[in-house]
Design a protein around this motif. Sequence first.
Motif, short mmCIF file in Angstrom:
data_model
loop_
_atom_site.label_atom_id
_atom_site.label_comp_id
_atom_site.label_asym_id
_atom_site.label_seq_id
_atom_site.Cartn_x
_atom_site.Cartn_y
_atom_site.Cartn_z
N LEU A 15 30.75 -25.37 -84.19
CA LEU A 15 29.58 -24.54 -84.45
C LEU A 15 29.04 -23.95 -83.16
CD1 LEU A 15 28.17 -24.00 -87.17
CD2 LEU A 15 26.47 -25.70 -86.53
N ILE B 269 26.25 -22.07 -81.22
CA ILE B 269 24.81 -21.94 -81.40
C ILE B 269 24.15 -21.19 -80.25
CG2 ILE B 269 22.64 -23.22 -81.56
CD1 ILE B 269 24.11 -25.40 -83.02
N ASP C 88 27.24 -18.86 -84.80
CA ASP C 88 27.25 -19.37 -86.17
C ASP C 88 25.85 -19.75 -86.65
OD1 ASP C 88 30.15 -19.33 -86.44
OD2 ASP C 88 30.12 -20.96 -84.98
N MET C 89 24.97 -20.06 -85.70
CA MET C 89 23.62 -20.48 -86.03
C MET C 89 22.68 -20.10 -84.90
SD MET C 89 22.15 -24.36 -86.86
CE MET C 89 22.86 -24.42 -88.51
N ARG D 256 22.61 -15.04 -90.54
CA ARG D 256 23.02 -16.34 -90.00
C ARG D 256 21.92 -17.34 -90.26
NH1 ARG D 256 24.46 -12.55 -86.08
NH2 ARG D 256 26.70 -12.43 -85.66
N PRO D 257 22.25 -18.64 -90.33
CA PRO D 257 21.20 -19.63 -90.49
C PRO D 257 20.28 -19.64 -89.27
CG PRO D 257 23.31 -20.69 -90.06
CD PRO D 257 23.59 -19.25 -90.30
N THR E 214 15.93 -20.66 -92.25
CA THR E 214 16.59 -21.63 -93.12
C THR E 214 15.90 -22.98 -93.09
OG1 THR E 214 18.65 -20.51 -92.50
CG2 THR E 214 18.85 -22.54 -93.76
N LEU F 155 20.31 -29.82 -88.64
CA LEU F 155 21.19 -28.65 -88.56
C LEU F 155 22.23 -28.65 -89.67
CD1 LEU F 155 21.77 -28.24 -84.72
CD2 LEU F 155 19.89 -27.45 -86.16
N MET G 232 22.60 -25.64 -92.39
CA MET G 232 23.84 -24.91 -92.61
C MET G 232 24.25 -24.98 -94.07
SD MET G 232 26.27 -23.01 -91.63
CE MET G 232 26.27 -23.00 -89.83
#
Length: 210
Positions: free
Chosen positions: A7, A9, A67-68, A93-94, A116, A132, A136
């Motif tokens: 992931l 970040i 990704d986050m 994205r989250p 999120t 997290l 996700m």
Amino acid sequence: MNPAKALRIVIVAPETLAPDPADPQAEEEAERSRSLRIGMLQDGYNIVAVLPADIFLPDRLAQISPDMIIVDAESQARDTLEHVVVATRDARRPIVLFTNDDDTSHVRDAIAAGVTAYVVAGLAPERVKPVLEVAMARFQHEEAMRRELADARTQLNDRKVIDRAKGILMKRHSLDEGEAYARLRKTAMDKGMKIADVAQRIIDVADLLG
């Protein structure tokens, strides 16, 4: 592979972790930020960048494509969120917000804007990973629902277009409904097109001819 390691970040936060010692609030914020980053690193998360919430944020996020996104904000949390939401409008994205601000009056607005998970204070490093992971999972669930809704709307629109095209064929060629649909399907197969696209062309031609 550890999913945490895969992931990527980006943290959106003030870049300095060494605030003015005379400012206790800033020191508290810096301590929370350190705890957050320690927890992420201990769990193997890949922090690819720490970015300020400025006018360049959308371009930087587009280049990095994380990704986050973690929003580590306090006194300017709302302004920071606005920057992040704008930056992710075209590529969802989250977004997880960590804050010490116990004023929850704007939580609903934050969630509606795309956040999120909204985490207020008291986060020990060992609690970072579960937060997290839930964020996700929630994001993926919501995206799946969005896709299902979009597919359902597309199917409904396609049916309306096909029904209208069948009506045109039935009227102009004295066909029944089954025959009109069979003609649409055969044309679509012959041309390697979707039936709805063939139907739209028939409607477009009919509109042009009046």
